[in-house]
Scaffold this active site. Structure first.
Site, PDB file in Angstrom:
ATOM      1  CG  ASP A   6      87.696  73.856  53.522  1.00  0.00           C
ATOM      2  OD1 ASP A   6      87.475  72.655  53.751  1.00  0.00           O
ATOM      3  OD2 ASP A   6      87.378  74.757  54.311  1.00  0.00           O
ATOM      4  CB  SER A   7      83.308  73.111  53.026  1.00  0.00           C
ATOM      5  OG  SER A   7      83.930  73.311  54.283  1.00  0.00           O
ATOM      6  CE1 TYR A  38      81.127  71.617  50.348  1.00  0.00           C
ATOM      7  CE2 TYR A  38      83.123  70.341  49.972  1.00  0.00           C
ATOM      8  CZ  TYR A  38      82.231  71.304  49.563  1.00  0.00           C
ATOM      9  OH  TYR A  38      82.440  71.958  48.373  1.00  0.00           O
ATOM     10  N   GLY A  39      80.531  68.573  56.251  1.00  0.00           N
ATOM     11  CA  GLY A  39      80.711  67.499  57.225  1.00  0.00           C
ATOM     12  C   GLY A  39      79.444  66.788  57.658  1.00  0.00           C
ATOM     13  CB  CYS A  69      88.069  69.856  52.624  1.00  0.00           C
ATOM     14  SG  CYS A  69      86.484  69.395  53.346  1.00  0.00           S
ATOM     15  CB  THR A  71      84.449  66.525  54.848  1.00  0.00           C
ATOM     16  OG1 THR A  71      84.511  67.045  56.174  1.00  0.00           O
ATOM     17  CG2 THR A  71      83.179  65.758  54.641  1.00  0.00           C
ATOM     18  CB  THR A 183      91.398  72.206  56.740  1.00  0.00           C
ATOM     19  OG1 THR A 183      90.121  72.324  56.107  1.00  0.00           O
ATOM     20  CG2 THR A 183      92.170  71.051  56.129  1.00  0.00           C
ATOM     21  CG  HIS A 184      86.762  74.912  59.213  1.00  0.00           C
ATOM     22  ND1 HIS A 184      86.672  74.204  58.036  1.00  0.00           N
ATOM     23  CD2 HIS A 184      86.022  76.035  59.024  1.00  0.00           C
ATOM     24  CE1 HIS A 184      85.905  74.865  57.186  1.00  0.00           C
ATOM     25  NE2 HIS A 184      85.488  75.981  57.766  1.00  0.00           N
TER      26      HIS A 184
HETATM   27  N1  DGL Z   1      87.384  72.032  56.499  1.00  0.00           N
HETATM   28  C1  DGL Z   1      86.411  70.962  56.286  1.00  0.00           C
HETATM   29  C2  DGL Z   1      87.062  69.655  56.689  1.00  0.00           C
HETATM   30  O1  DGL Z   1      88.282  69.632  56.755  1.00  0.00           O
HETATM   31  C3  DGL Z   1      85.148  71.351  56.967  1.00  0.00           C
HETATM   32  C4  DGL Z   1      84.027  70.480  56.626  1.00  0.00           C
HETATM   33  C5  DGL Z   1      82.678  71.100  56.688  1.00  0.00           C
HETATM   34  O2  DGL Z   1      82.411  71.960  55.860  1.00  0.00           O
HETATM   35  O3  DGL Z   1      81.882  70.621  57.494  1.00  0.00           O
HETATM   36  O4  DGL Z   1      86.443  68.648  56.904  1.00  0.00           O
END
Ligand code: DGL
Length: 263
Positions: A6-7, A38-39, A69, A71, A183-184
């Site tokens: 994930d990010s 990442y978003g 993630c 994104t 996922t956050h």
């Molecule tokens: N957990 C990432 C997702 O599911 C977070 C994205 C981010 O870093 O903005 O999209």
């Protein structure tokens, strides 16, 4: 061994579910804490980051990967599936299927990052199962920062105010089901639930973990508790303490730094 990435911290919500479902499995987790979020980034950048991470994880001889993630799943899954000769799971299909099965009003909401909402993969996933379901998608860019910065108490006034700001337009749309397409977000699901009472929340992390465990469940489980190794692209200290909150009583251990741009 299963690779999960994930990010940042968010993918730990999927890892936690996976460990519960596959307790004997070995996991390697990568959180791209040096490059989160990442978003707000372009699809091309997210594809490049995801490819580097998959190269790194492949060095452990992983048998399968979970792109934990929303994104990266929205932007990079086709590329990763083409380039890496192992099963690569994302968080879209299982959540779309769970939402399509759950909705009675046939109106579903999706919340995620700006890039996830722009790319529309959850919406396509739901429509491919039932074109008659109407989907309303809302980007909630501040949520990732609130979670990464620990604003996770169910009564946190800042998180509740952000939830009200983003989600109040969903009231009155008739949605009875909401996909947490990032996922956050499961970490702040109480604030989300308080804002949208009566709406069923679908965690894309949980749905994806269940799908992976179902397809992969027999594999390398060896009876004893498996191992978890964690790597991050920024300082490990904050990740270890914050990450443990995501994992509950599952010990996360020490995270190690890796210079991911070398991969
Ligand atoms: N957990 C990432 C997702 O599911 C977070 C994205 C981010 O870093 O903005 O999209």
């Amino acid at each position: 061994m299963i690779g999960v990435f994930d990010s940042g911290l968010g993918g730990l919500t999927a890892l936690c579910e996976l460990v519960k479902l596959l307790p004997g499995e070995d996991f390697v987790y990568f959180g791209d804490t040096g490059r989160v979020p990442y978003g707000s980034k372009s699809a091309d950048t997210v594809i490049r980051y995801s490819t580097e991470i998959m190269r790194f994880l492949s060095g452990f001889g992983i048998d399968a990967a979970l792109v934990a993630c929303g994104t990266a799943s929205s932007a990079a899954l086709p590329t990763l599936r083409r380039e890496f000769p192992i099963p690569v799971f994302g968080v879209i299909d299982a959540a779309a299927a769970a939402a399509a099965a759950a909705t009675v009003t046939r109106r579903v909401g999706v919340i995620g990052t700006a890039t996830t909402v722009r790319l529309g993969a959850f919406e396509r996933g739901i429509k491919s199962l039932d074109p008659g379901i109407s989907v309303t998608s809302v980007a909630c860019p501040l949520f990732v920062h609130l979670v990464e910065d620990g604003f996770t108490d169910p009564d946190d006034p800042v998180t509740l105010a952000a939830a009200e700001r983003y989600l109040s337009p969903l009231r009155g749309t008739g949605i009875d089901t909401l996909i947490l397409g990032c996922t956050h977000y499961p970490i702040i699901s109480s604030a989300i639930a308080k804002t949208l009472p009566g709406v069923r929340l679908i965690s894309s992390s949980k749905a994806a973990a269940e799908k992976l465990a179902e397809s992969y469940g027999t594999g390398t489980a060896h009876g004893a508790r498996g191992t978890i190794r964690c790597f991050v692209s920024d300082t490990p200290e904050g990740f270890e303490s914050a990450g443990q909150i995501f994992m509950g009583d599952i010990p996360l251990g020490h995270a190690e730094f890796v210079d991911i741009s070398k991969y």
